[in-house]
Design a protein around this motif. Structure first.
Motif, PDB file in Angstrom:
ATOM      1  N   LEU A 241     -18.247 -79.342  -5.319  1.00 42.16           N
ATOM      2  CA  LEU A 241     -18.113 -78.598  -4.064  1.00 42.16           C
ATOM      3  C   LEU A 241     -17.703 -77.163  -4.385  1.00 42.16           C
ATOM      4  N   SER A 242     -18.462 -76.222  -3.863  1.00 39.72           N
ATOM      5  CA  SER A 242     -18.114 -74.811  -4.060  1.00 39.72           C
ATOM      6  C   SER A 242     -18.013 -74.136  -2.690  1.00 39.72           C
ATOM      7  N   SER A 243     -16.953 -73.336  -2.526  1.00 37.39           N
ATOM      8  CA  SER A 243     -16.712 -72.639  -1.260  1.00 37.39           C
ATOM      9  C   SER A 243     -15.893 -71.394  -1.552  1.00 37.39           C
ATOM     10  N   PRO A 244     -15.836 -70.444  -0.616  1.00 41.32           N
ATOM     11  CA  PRO A 244     -15.015 -69.247  -0.832  1.00 41.32           C
ATOM     12  C   PRO A 244     -13.539 -69.600  -0.988  1.00 41.32           C
ATOM     13  N   GLU A 245     -12.799 -68.806  -1.777  1.00 45.10           N
ATOM     14  CA  GLU A 245     -11.379 -69.059  -1.957  1.00 45.10           C
ATOM     15  C   GLU A 245     -10.595 -68.845  -0.668  1.00 45.10           C
TER      16      GLU A 245
ATOM     17  N   ARG B 142     -14.704 -67.004  11.410  1.00 41.48           N
ATOM     18  CA  ARG B 142     -15.885 -66.771  10.583  1.00 41.48           C
ATOM     19  C   ARG B 142     -16.556 -68.093  10.252  1.00 41.48           C
ATOM     20  N   ARG B 143     -17.807 -68.050   9.944  1.00 41.14           N
ATOM     21  CA  ARG B 143     -18.589 -69.232   9.591  1.00 41.14           C
ATOM     22  C   ARG B 143     -18.383 -69.538   8.097  1.00 41.14           C
ATOM     23  N   LEU B 144     -18.001 -70.773   7.801  1.00 40.43           N
ATOM     24  CA  LEU B 144     -17.748 -71.175   6.423  1.00 40.43           C
ATOM     25  C   LEU B 144     -18.996 -71.844   5.841  1.00 40.43           C
ATOM     26  N   GLU B 145     -19.447 -71.317   4.742  1.00 39.22           N
ATOM     27  CA  GLU B 145     -20.600 -71.897   4.060  1.00 39.22           C
ATOM     28  C   GLU B 145     -20.138 -72.531   2.747  1.00 39.22           C
ATOM     29  N   ILE B 146     -20.533 -73.763   2.545  1.00 35.97           N
ATOM     30  CA  ILE B 146     -20.175 -74.473   1.312  1.00 35.97           C
ATOM     31  C   ILE B 146     -21.438 -75.025   0.674  1.00 35.97           C
ATOM     32  N   GLU B 147     -21.329 -75.318  -0.596  1.00 36.12           N
ATOM     33  CA  GLU B 147     -22.448 -75.894  -1.350  1.00 36.12           C
ATOM     34  C   GLU B 147     -21.985 -77.184  -1.993  1.00 36.12           C
ATOM     35  N   VAL B 148     -22.714 -78.254  -1.730  1.00 36.98           N
ATOM     36  CA  VAL B 148     -22.388 -79.567  -2.272  1.00 36.98           C
ATOM     37  C   VAL B 148     -23.479 -79.987  -3.247  1.00 36.98           C
ATOM     38  N   GLU B 149     -23.056 -80.503  -4.387  1.00 30.50           N
ATOM     39  CA  GLU B 149     -24.002 -80.925  -5.415  1.00 30.50           C
ATOM     40  C   GLU B 149     -23.641 -82.319  -5.894  1.00 30.50           C
ATOM     41  N   THR B 150     -24.616 -83.201  -5.980  1.00 31.52           N
ATOM     42  CA  THR B 150     -24.398 -84.555  -6.491  1.00 31.52           C
ATOM     43  C   THR B 150     -25.288 -84.774  -7.708  1.00 31.52           C
ATOM     44  N   ARG B 151     -24.696 -85.388  -8.727  1.00 28.67           N
ATOM     45  CA  ARG B 151     -25.441 -85.640  -9.965  1.00 28.67           C
ATOM     46  C   ARG B 151     -25.203 -87.067 -10.440  1.00 28.67           C
ATOM     47  N   GLU B 152     -26.220 -87.607 -11.106  1.00 29.53           N
ATOM     48  CA  GLU B 152     -26.119 -88.931 -11.703  1.00 29.53           C
ATOM     49  C   GLU B 152     -25.255 -88.861 -12.955  1.00 29.53           C
ATOM     50  N   PRO B 153     -24.830 -90.018 -13.488  1.00 32.87           N
ATOM     51  CA  PRO B 153     -23.993 -90.002 -14.690  1.00 32.87           C
ATOM     52  C   PRO B 153     -24.613 -89.244 -15.865  1.00 32.87           C
ATOM     53  N   GLY B 154     -25.948 -89.245 -15.946  1.00 33.55           N
ATOM     54  CA  GLY B 154     -26.614 -88.523 -17.030  1.00 33.55           C
ATOM     55  C   GLY B 154     -26.698 -87.033 -16.808  1.00 33.55           C
ATOM     56  N   GLY B 155     -26.278 -86.561 -15.637  1.00 36.02           N
ATOM     57  CA  GLY B 155     -26.305 -85.134 -15.351  1.00 36.02           C
ATOM     58  C   GLY B 155     -27.476 -84.682 -14.513  1.00 36.02           C
ATOM     59  N   LEU B 156     -28.422 -85.579 -14.210  1.00 33.82           N
ATOM     60  CA  LEU B 156     -29.570 -85.201 -13.399  1.00 33.82           C
ATOM     61  C   LEU B 156     -29.174 -85.124 -11.929  1.00 33.82           C
ATOM     62  N   PRO B 157     -29.767 -84.187 -11.177  1.00 31.33           N
ATOM     63  CA  PRO B 157     -29.478 -84.092  -9.746  1.00 31.33           C
ATOM     64  C   PRO B 157     -29.855 -85.389  -9.026  1.00 31.33           C
ATOM     65  N   SER B 158     -29.103 -85.715  -7.997  1.00 31.75           N
ATOM     66  CA  SER B 158     -29.346 -86.947  -7.252  1.00 31.75           C
ATOM     67  C   SER B 158     -29.251 -86.661  -5.760  1.00 31.75           C
ATOM     68  N   SER B 159     -30.138 -87.275  -4.993  1.00 30.97           N
ATOM     69  CA  SER B 159     -30.057 -87.161  -3.540  1.00 30.97           C
ATOM     70  C   SER B 159     -28.994 -88.123  -3.035  1.00 30.97           C
TER      71      SER B 159
END
Length: 199
Positions: free
Chosen positions: A110-114, A120-137
């Motif tokens: 999870l990445s977001s402004p400090e 104000r509108r808060l925008e965040i970025e969420v990333e999920t990855r499999e155990p091997g490091g590949l992106p996962s839906s």
């Protein structure tokens, strides 16, 4: 062993993954024939083992279907023979076999402004990855909670993996009648030479 009705069981590791071979150490109060069962909601596998000594060791192939855990039970039975002191003839033990599923655990980033200003509108970025490091839906639930509330309530970040893969209870119960065995007496004490009356 102090308890003559208990089989002490111990695995060589605390946790396993599918494909491992779990080594089970068995310590019984007496030699005999052992019935070994693997159990979950029902009996999965069973076999017998002749124990010529009080201890034995066996290997169990860990299957992916064992996640998150199964139970291994061992019942040791010895033959009923005449004894000076009549003791137990059955000993029983049960131990859980814990199995992890690392391929089912997603890494969430999870990445977001400090800092952000009110209104104000808060925008965040969420990333999920499999155990091997590949992106996962994945479906992600995001909640914004005041930090002070979390501190007051002692809130801890939920762990879905620990919840859904928590150890299960065993669905198999055990009953026997070995405690009802009558003492086996020597022949000279049973009156084998006597003839039945009424002949």
């Amino acid at each position: 062993l102090e308890d003559q009705e208990t089989v002490e069981l111990k695995f060589d590791k605390e946790r396993y993954v599918a494909g491992d071979r779990a080594r089970l150490m068995i310590a019984a109060p007496f030699p005999g024939r052992a019935l070994v069962t693997l159990e979950s909601t029902s009996v999965l596998k069973h076999w017998t083992l002749d124990m010529t000594n009080n201890s034995a060791e066996l290997e169990i192939e860990v299957d992916g279907a064992f996640v998150p855990n199964i139970f291994c039970t061992v019942s040791v039975v010895k033959a009923a023979r005449a004894e000076r002191v009549w003791g137990p003839h059955r000993a029983f033990g049960r131990i859980p076999l814990l199995v992890d599923a690392p391929d089912r655990r997603l890494a969430v980033g999870l990445s977001s402004p400090e800092a952000i200003r009110p209104g104000r509108r808060l925008e965040i970025e969420v990333e999920t990855r499999e155990p091997g490091g590949l992106p996962s839906s994945a479906e992600v639930f995001v909640a914004a909670v005041d930090e002070g509330i979390c501190m007051l309530t002692g809130f801890k970040t939920p762990d879905p993996y620990s919840f859904f893969f928590a150890p299960r209870l065993c669905g198999v119960s055990h009953h026997d009648i070995y405690r009802m065995l009558m003492p086996e007496l020597e022949e000279r004490a049973t009156g084998d030479e006597s003839e039945p009356g009424g002949g």
